[in-house]
Scaffold this motif. Structure first.
Motif, PDB file in Angstrom:
ATOM      1  N   PRO A  41      46.646  46.176  40.761  1.00  0.00           N
ATOM      2  CA  PRO A  41      46.248  45.721  39.418  1.00  0.00           C
ATOM      3  C   PRO A  41      46.049  46.873  38.454  1.00  0.00           C
ATOM      4  O   PRO A  41      45.541  47.932  38.824  1.00  0.00           O
ATOM      5  N   GLU A  42      46.452  46.643  37.209  1.00  0.00           N
ATOM      6  CA  GLU A  42      46.176  47.607  36.147  1.00  0.00           C
ATOM      7  C   GLU A  42      44.915  47.215  35.388  1.00  0.00           C
ATOM      8  O   GLU A  42      44.187  48.075  34.909  1.00  0.00           O
ATOM      9  N   ALA A  43      44.650  45.922  35.282  1.00  0.00           N
ATOM     10  CA  ALA A  43      43.430  45.444  34.621  1.00  0.00           C
ATOM     11  C   ALA A  43      42.283  45.400  35.630  1.00  0.00           C
ATOM     12  O   ALA A  43      42.499  45.375  36.844  1.00  0.00           O
ATOM     13  N   ASN A  44      41.055  45.411  35.130  1.00  0.00           N
ATOM     14  CA  ASN A  44      39.900  45.168  35.982  1.00  0.00           C
ATOM     15  C   ASN A  44      39.868  43.674  36.283  1.00  0.00           C
ATOM     16  O   ASN A  44      39.654  42.857  35.386  1.00  0.00           O
ATOM     17  N   LEU A  45      40.112  43.320  37.535  1.00  0.00           N
ATOM     18  CA  LEU A  45      40.272  41.904  37.867  1.00  0.00           C
ATOM     19  C   LEU A  45      38.977  41.117  37.723  1.00  0.00           C
ATOM     20  O   LEU A  45      39.012  39.933  37.384  1.00  0.00           O
ATOM     21  N   LYS A  46      37.855  41.752  37.969  1.00  0.00           N
ATOM     22  CA  LYS A  46      36.578  41.043  37.808  1.00  0.00           C
ATOM     23  C   LYS A  46      36.384  40.636  36.353  1.00  0.00           C
ATOM     24  O   LYS A  46      36.053  39.475  36.052  1.00  0.00           O
ATOM     25  N   THR A  47      36.616  41.575  35.435  1.00  0.00           N
ATOM     26  CA  THR A  47      36.480  41.279  34.008  1.00  0.00           C
ATOM     27  C   THR A  47      37.472  40.211  33.577  1.00  0.00           C
ATOM     28  O   THR A  47      37.134  39.272  32.840  1.00  0.00           O
ATOM     29  N   LEU A  48      38.718  40.349  34.064  1.00  0.00           N
ATOM     30  CA  LEU A  48      39.756  39.383  33.720  1.00  0.00           C
ATOM     31  C   LEU A  48      39.399  37.996  34.241  1.00  0.00           C
ATOM     32  O   LEU A  48      39.544  36.993  33.532  1.00  0.00           O
ATOM     33  N   ALA A  49      38.928  37.920  35.474  1.00  0.00           N
ATOM     34  CA  ALA A  49      38.617  36.625  36.080  1.00  0.00           C
ATOM     35  C   ALA A  49      37.452  35.936  35.366  1.00  0.00           C
ATOM     36  O   ALA A  49      37.469  34.713  35.171  1.00  0.00           O
ATOM     37  N   ILE A  50      36.450  36.699  34.971  1.00  0.00           N
ATOM     38  CA  ILE A  50      35.316  36.104  34.256  1.00  0.00           C
ATOM     39  C   ILE A  50      35.778  35.535  32.920  1.00  0.00           C
ATOM     40  O   ILE A  50      35.323  34.466  32.485  1.00  0.00           O
ATOM     41  N   ALA A  51      36.733  36.236  32.272  1.00  0.00           N
ATOM     42  CA  ALA A  51      37.239  35.759  30.988  1.00  0.00           C
ATOM     43  C   ALA A  51      38.141  34.544  31.141  1.00  0.00           C
ATOM     44  O   ALA A  51      38.071  33.588  30.362  1.00  0.00           O
ATOM     45  N   GLU A  52      39.015  34.564  32.171  1.00  0.00           N
ATOM     46  CA  GLU A  52      40.013  33.509  32.342  1.00  0.00           C
ATOM     47  C   GLU A  52      39.481  32.310  33.126  1.00  0.00           C
ATOM     48  O   GLU A  52      39.943  31.178  32.931  1.00  0.00           O
ATOM     49  N   LEU A  53      38.536  32.552  34.015  1.00  0.00           N
ATOM     50  CA  LEU A  53      37.969  31.490  34.855  1.00  0.00           C
ATOM     51  C   LEU A  53      36.442  31.531  34.733  1.00  0.00           C
ATOM     52  O   LEU A  53      35.731  31.856  35.683  1.00  0.00           O
ATOM     53  N   PRO A  54      35.917  31.206  33.560  1.00  0.00           N
ATOM     54  CA  PRO A  54      34.482  31.387  33.310  1.00  0.00           C
ATOM     55  C   PRO A  54      33.578  30.599  34.252  1.00  0.00           C
ATOM     56  O   PRO A  54      32.434  30.995  34.482  1.00  0.00           O
ATOM     57  N   HIS A  55      34.076  29.511  34.818  1.00  0.00           N
ATOM     58  CA  HIS A  55      33.227  28.734  35.733  1.00  0.00           C
ATOM     59  C   HIS A  55      32.951  29.493  37.035  1.00  0.00           C
ATOM     60  O   HIS A  55      32.077  29.096  37.804  1.00  0.00           O
ATOM     61  N   LEU A  56      33.691  30.603  37.270  1.00  0.00           N
ATOM     62  CA  LEU A  56      33.467  31.420  38.468  1.00  0.00           C
ATOM     63  C   LEU A  56      32.593  32.636  38.179  1.00  0.00           C
ATOM     64  O   LEU A  56      32.372  33.456  39.068  1.00  0.00           O
ATOM     65  N   ALA A  57      32.114  32.759  36.949  1.00  0.00           N
ATOM     66  CA  ALA A  57      31.375  33.961  36.549  1.00  0.00           C
ATOM     67  C   ALA A  57      30.173  34.226  37.454  1.00  0.00           C
ATOM     68  O   ALA A  57      29.908  35.370  37.843  1.00  0.00           O
ATOM     69  N   ALA A  58      29.444  33.192  37.806  1.00  0.00           N
ATOM     70  CA  ALA A  58      28.252  33.393  38.636  1.00  0.00           C
ATOM     71  C   ALA A  58      28.611  33.978  39.996  1.00  0.00           C
ATOM     72  O   ALA A  58      27.944  34.896  40.493  1.00  0.00           O
ATOM     73  N   ALA A  59      29.678  33.457  40.601  1.00  0.00           N
ATOM     74  CA  ALA A  59      30.100  33.956  41.914  1.00  0.00           C
ATOM     75  C   ALA A  59      30.622  35.390  41.832  1.00  0.00           C
ATOM     76  O   ALA A  59      30.489  36.164  42.781  1.00  0.00           O
ATOM     77  N   LEU A  60      31.220  35.736  40.695  1.00  0.00           N
ATOM     78  CA  LEU A  60      31.815  37.060  40.539  1.00  0.00           C
ATOM     79  C   LEU A  60      30.822  38.107  40.074  1.00  0.00           C
ATOM     80  O   LEU A  60      31.151  39.307  40.062  1.00  0.00           O
ATOM     81  N   THR A  61      29.638  37.696  39.705  1.00  0.00           N
ATOM     82  CA  THR A  61      28.634  38.657  39.227  1.00  0.00           C
ATOM     83  C   THR A  61      27.409  38.677  40.126  1.00  0.00           C
ATOM     84  O   THR A  61      26.306  38.996  39.689  1.00  0.00           O
ATOM     85  N   LEU A  62      27.612  38.352  41.397  1.00  0.00           N
ATOM     86  CA  LEU A  62      26.513  38.449  42.345  1.00  0.00           C
ATOM     87  C   LEU A  62      26.027  39.881  42.419  1.00  0.00           C
ATOM     88  O   LEU A  62      26.794  40.828  42.234  1.00  0.00           O
ATOM     89  N   ASP A  63      24.758  40.067  42.723  1.00  0.00           N
ATOM     90  CA  ASP A  63      24.199  41.410  42.847  1.00  0.00           C
ATOM     91  C   ASP A  63      24.713  42.006  44.148  1.00  0.00           C
ATOM     92  O   ASP A  63      24.270  41.648  45.230  1.00  0.00           O
ATOM     93  N   GLN A  64      25.687  42.913  44.031  1.00  0.00           N
ATOM     94  CA  GLN A  64      26.352  43.471  45.209  1.00  0.00           C
ATOM     95  C   GLN A  64      25.937  44.931  45.425  1.00  0.00           C
ATOM     96  O   GLN A  64      25.894  45.716  44.482  1.00  0.00           O
ATOM     97  N   ALA A  65      25.691  45.266  46.687  1.00  0.00           N
ATOM     98  CA  ALA A  65      25.512  46.686  47.018  1.00  0.00           C
ATOM     99  C   ALA A  65      26.885  47.345  47.059  1.00  0.00           C
ATOM    100  O   ALA A  65      27.852  46.735  47.491  1.00  0.00           O
ATOM    101  N   PRO A  66      27.014  48.607  46.596  1.00  0.00           N
ATOM    102  CA  PRO A  66      28.329  49.234  46.605  1.00  0.00           C
ATOM    103  C   PRO A  66      28.837  49.471  48.026  1.00  0.00           C
ATOM    104  O   PRO A  66      28.062  49.652  48.961  1.00  0.00           O
ATOM    105  N   THR A  67      30.153  49.414  48.168  1.00  0.00           N
ATOM    106  CA  THR A  67      30.785  49.671  49.452  1.00  0.00           C
ATOM    107  C   THR A  67      30.788  51.157  49.758  1.00  0.00           C
ATOM    108  O   THR A  67      31.132  51.967  48.903  1.00  0.00           O
ATOM    109  N   PRO A  68      30.418  51.564  50.969  1.00  0.00           N
ATOM    110  CA  PRO A  68      30.521  52.999  51.323  1.00  0.00           C
ATOM    111  C   PRO A  68      31.991  53.395  51.327  1.00  0.00           C
ATOM    112  O   PRO A  68      32.850  52.647  51.774  1.00  0.00           O
ATOM    113  N   THR A  69      32.316  54.591  50.840  1.00  0.00           N
ATOM    114  CA  THR A  69      33.715  55.016  50.734  1.00  0.00           C
ATOM    115  C   THR A  69      34.069  56.108  51.716  1.00  0.00           C
ATOM    116  O   THR A  69      35.159  56.646  51.679  1.00  0.00           O
ATOM    117  N   SER A  70      33.205  56.458  52.587  1.00  0.00           N
ATOM    118  CA  SER A  70      33.539  57.483  53.569  1.00  0.00           C
ATOM    119  C   SER A  70      32.728  57.270  54.831  1.00  0.00           C
ATOM    120  O   SER A  70      31.852  56.438  54.872  1.00  0.00           O
TER     121      SER A  70
END
Length: 346
Positions: free
Chosen positions: A317-346
């Motif tokens: 993806p070139e766009a930020n999919l989370k931002t795009l999904a919240i804009a295009e599928l607003p009824h999913l905003a709550a599920a996409l904005t859950l308070d998430q701990a960051p993923t460890p990268t190493s």
């Protein structure tokens, strides 16, 4: 699933994509079947590469693209794939870690170079792939990130990786480890040619080790040995808990328990390059599953991610999919904005 520290871990071929625009005459001259994925050795890869017009090099690999999509949606993700300690291997590792995903598979110090796939895009936006697997063929059970598999809600396995015997063993061990920890296992068939090569083994894997299956129409027909899509869907019922069958512009059909859901394709103004469409559909669908969305919304999220990636060259993806999904599928905003701990990268 809500307590899993990771949402999706992907296992696949770590490949750098070389994307070039060609015409049908180029494919004919090179002896390639449009829409197929052909495995080649180092010599064949060099010959076709020499014929290419100017190209763009980007990190890819089917499961790698999916994990990049999950991360872009804000999901907690990890990746397992083998590169060599060379320039392309360093590029791939950097690009994967830059998505925010965990990637700790050690690089090979000896043996074949990091894999690359020449993705030839024709004017009709179809893609034909010529792949040198390189160091991918060395991935085996010892390379599995067992901590990630045990902690991920879903372990997602890429059918393209099923060719080498060591990788097949890794698939079975990963599936067993995931199930032993109460997690679910997903498989994408990747390509109808993969299914034809490994039909019996794929059917055994699906029947006994897979909970969630991804397939496009051609792959589904090859798997079920049916000649009609509706009959193929009927033949798949009861084989897995969830199946997502994609049909390009016709959208997708999802089997989830006794439920069959048909969801239209997400709108896209112009199709530029279909590379990665299935990978990004899987990203949205898997993130939806990990967040307990209903079947139709999983498919809608997958369709939106696929629509984004086919609107430009490249399989990530070139766009930020989370931002795009919240804009295009607003009824999913709550599920996409859950308070998430960051993923460890190493």
């Amino acid at each position: 699933m809500g307590g899993a520290p990771l949402e999706v871990v992907g296992i696949g071929n770590a490949i750098v994509d070389v994307l070039a625009r060609v015409d049908d005459a180029f494919l004919e001259h090179a002896g390639l079947v449009k829409g197929s994925m052909t495995l080649v050795d180092a010599g064949q890869a060099a010959r076709i590469y020499a014929l290419l017009p100017p190209a763009v090099e980007l990190s890819g690999g089917s499961a790698g693209n999916t994990i990049a999509g999950v991360a872009s949606l804000g999901g907690r993700a990890a990746y397992i794939g083998k590169v060599k300690a060379d320039q392309l291997g360093a590029v791939f590792r950097h690009d994967m870690l830059a998505t925010g995903a965990r990637f700790v598979t050690p690089a090979a110090q000896e043996g074949p170079a990091t894999a690359r796939s020449m993705i030839l895009v024709t004017p009709d936006a179809q893609r034909t792939m010529v792949t040198f697997l390189g160091s991918c063929v060395t991935l085996g059970p010892d390379d599995l990130d067992r901590e990630a598999i045990a902690g991920a809600a879903i372990t997602y396995m890429e059918g393209y990786l099923f060719d080498p015997p060591l990788a097949q063993k890794a698939f079975y061990e990963a599936a067993d480890h995931a199930h032993a920890n109460g997690r679910r296992v997903a498989l994408t068939l990747s390509d109808s040619f993969c299914v034809h090569r490994h039909g019996t083994a794929f059917r055994d894997l699906i029947d006994n080790h897979v909970d969630i299956l991804f397939a496009n129409e051609a792959e589904l027909l090859a798997l079920t040995l049916e000649s009609d899509f509706d009959h193929a869907v009927a033949a798949l019922k009861g084989k897995v808990s969830i199946a997502a069958c994609t049909r390009s512009e016709k959208g997708s059909v999802v089997l989830m328990g006794d439920e069959t859901v048909t969801v239209p394709a997400h709108r896209v103004e112009k199709v530029v390059d279909t590379t990665g469409a299935g990978d990004l559909y899987a990203a949205g669908f898997l993130l939806g599953l990990a967040r307990d969305l209903p079947a139709a919304d999983c498919a809608r999220l997958g369709g939106l991610c696929a629509a984004e990636v086919i609107s430009h060259i490249g399989a990530r993806p070139e766009a930020n999919l989370k931002t795009l999904a919240i804009a295009e599928l607003p009824h999913l905003a709550a599920a996409l904005t859950l308070d998430q701990a960051p993923t460890p990268t190493s």
